[in-house]
Design an enzyme around this catalytic site. Structure first.
Site, PDB file in Angstrom:
ATOM      1  N   ASP A 181       0.867  -1.246   0.063  1.00 40.73           N
ATOM      2  CA  ASP A 181      -0.060  -0.066  -0.036  1.00 40.73           C
ATOM      3  C   ASP A 181       0.842   1.235  -0.081  1.00 40.73           C
ATOM      4  O   ASP A 181       1.511   1.443   0.893  1.00 40.73           O
ATOM      5  CB  ASP A 181      -0.683  -0.119   1.306  1.00 40.73           C
ATOM      6  N   LYS A 206      -6.299  10.419  -1.364  1.00 38.68           N
ATOM      7  CA  LYS A 206      -5.296  10.803  -0.752  1.00 38.68           C
ATOM      8  C   LYS A 206      -4.244  11.852  -1.693  1.00 38.68           C
ATOM      9  O   LYS A 206      -4.669  12.858  -2.200  1.00 38.68           O
ATOM     10  CB  LYS A 206      -4.408   9.956   0.305  1.00 38.68           C
TER      11      LYS A 206
HETATM   12  C1  LIG Z   1      -7.545   6.008   3.098  1.00 40.24           C
HETATM   13  C2  LIG Z   1      -6.525   4.788   2.926  1.00 40.24           C
HETATM   14  C3  LIG Z   1      -6.813   3.482   2.705  1.00 40.24           C
HETATM   15  C4  LIG Z   1      -8.359   3.403   2.111  1.00 40.24           C
HETATM   16  O1  LIG Z   1      -8.639   4.206   0.967  1.00 40.24           O
HETATM   17  P1  LIG Z   1     -10.402   4.729   0.677  1.00 40.24           P
HETATM   18  O2  LIG Z   1     -10.016   5.516  -0.339  1.00 40.24           O
HETATM   19  O3  LIG Z   1     -10.664   5.634   1.988  1.00 40.24           O
HETATM   20  O4  LIG Z   1     -11.270   3.668   0.638  1.00 40.24           O
HETATM   21  C5  LIG Z   1      -6.087   2.719   2.483  1.00 40.24           C
HETATM   22  N1  LIG Z   1      -4.596   2.730   2.910  1.00 40.24           N
HETATM   23  C6  LIG Z   1      -4.402   3.829   3.365  1.00 40.24           C
HETATM   24  C7  LIG Z   1      -2.860   3.856   3.719  1.00 40.24           C
HETATM   25  C8  LIG Z   1      -5.025   4.824   3.350  1.00 40.24           C
HETATM   26  O5  LIG Z   1      -4.675   6.111   3.772  1.00 40.24           O
END
Ligand SMILES: *Cc1c(COP(=O)(O)O)cnc(C)c1O
Length: 392
Positions: A181, A206
């Site tokens: 991730d 993000k």
């Molecule tokens: C926000 C986030 C997610 C989930 O993403 P969404 O777009 O809110 O579904 C997954 N991993 C990390 C590190 C995040 O900051």
């Protein structure tokens, strides 16, 4: 697209990002790629399936965003999903009952919840381990071979840094896939596929979109066969994002490098100020010399990012701090042009069981800050006032 003039894409990813989809339109010669909202596409003949067929499986706007992200991550391709969680669930759909996922004990709260809930239904098994402790990883691997090693670095909210190369080597030796991730650093600062990962996922919500107005995700892979598997499952389960969201996200992505340069510089300056006020052990930013994995971060990343957190005395101090902020809104989410602050224990990580939260070190007094594009001095004025109110 096919008869677009042959423009060199550029040597550097920064340049290539500005070129994807630009001046490629052949319908009216638009420089900006058009938005296509259509549900379905014309078949030239009942036996000749068009390249673009139906909106659940394909969309020109998703294809452009996918190309841009694949360019940045060095991927063969990928899938644009409706959220970051949809991208994570998409990768998890490659697993069978009885397969094991080895995940970090301090991963994103939503990831922890999803993996735990699916494991409780028997879709696969999950083991959580502190991946910054390679001896603990070795013990977990010796206990049972995983099918997937899930990596998230820097971790949320403590900004712990995991050695991607070491984990990938261990995963590969056991025949497991590895997925990272990369939401916190973006490909502008970290390229997990170049470090050997098989799959990289993003919450494009993000930094990639960066404007706080879209929910979206992406899963990209190095191996074309893996890309095909992800595309098959995305179409099968209907996980793809909307064309307008892809359009907006590509628009936001154009300025990724410039935003990150500015936001990271401010984050580094604020982390230094916080470290001298609170003591370095209370401030969690991989760019600080005092950060436990500073050397690893300097080697593995091409910058330290725009996320930081700090530990105040307790939950009451954290609440007092957040209530005293005037400029900075208190909100979950991160990575936008606007600075946001949150208290993970009651906000982003509230969905985690209290014992799992404690094991992950998500202290009641923890405050996470996503640093935006405001002037550093204005941010410090707000933060310093709030620290006074919190008695810190
Ligand atoms: C926000 C986030 C997610 C989930 O993403 P969404 O777009 O809110 O579904 C997954 N991993 C990390 C590190 C995040 O900051």
């Amino acid at each position: 697209m096919s008869d677009a003039p042959d423009r060199p894409p550029g040597q550097h990813r920064r340049t290539r990002l500005t070129r994807v989809g630009v001046a490629e339109d052949v319908s009216v010669g638009a420089v900006a790629a058009p938005l296509h909202l259509t549900t379905t596409y014309v078949w030239p003949d009942p036996h000749t399936k068009p390249a673009l067929d139906y909106g659940r499986s394909s969309s020109p706007n998703r294809q452009l965003l996918e190309r841009a992200l694949a360019e940045l991550e060095g991927a063969a391709g990928g899938v644009i999903t409706a959220s970051g969680m949809a991208a994570i669930d998409l990768v998890l759909s490659l697993l069978r009952p009885g397969d094991l996922v080895l995940a970090p004990h301090d991963c994103y709260g939503g990831t922890h919840r999803l993996m735990s809930a699916r494991a409780a239904r028997g879709h696969f098994d999950v083991a959580f381990v502190d991946q910054t402790d390679l001896a603990a990883v070795d013990r977990a691997l010796a206990a049972r071979a995983p099918k997937l090693v899930w990596i998230e670095t820097p971790s949320n909210p403590l900004m712990r840094v995991t050695d991607i190369t070491a984990l990938v080597e261990k995963a590969r030796a056991m025949g497991a896939l590895s997925a990272a991730d990369n939401t916190f650093l973006t490909p502008a600062r970290q390229q997990p596929l170049a470090l050997g990962c098989d799959v990289v996922v993003h919450s494009t919500t993000k930094f990639l979109n960066g404007h706080g107005d879209v929910i979206g995700g992406a899963a990209l892979a190095a191996d074309p066969a893996c890309v095909d598997a992800l595309k098959w499952w995305s179409n099968c389960a209907g996980l793809a994002g909307a064309p307008f969201d892809a359009y907006q996200t590509l628009r936001g992505l154009r300025t990724l490098f410039a935003r990150l340069d500015a936001q990271e510089a401010t984050a580094a300056a604020l982390a230094e100020r916080l470290a001298s006020r609170l003591g370095p052990e209370r401030v969690h930013y991989p760019g600080l010399n005092s950060h436990p994995q500073h050397a690893l971060a300097a080697r593995q990343q091409s910058g330290f990012g725009a996320m930081a957190s700090m530990t105040l005395a307790d939950g009451a101090a954290a609440d007092a701090f957040l209530r005293a902020l005037r400029l900075i809104p208190v909100a979950a989410s991160l990575g936008g042009f606007e600075t946001l602050a949150c208290r993970p224990a009651t906000m982003t990580h509230a969905g985690m069981a209290p014992d799992a939260r404690a094991a992950a070190g998500v202290h009641d007094g923890l405050i996470r800050v996503s640093v935006g594009l405001e002037h550093e001095a204005d941010l410090w004025t707000d933060i310093a006032r709030a620290l006074d109110a919190a008695g810190a």
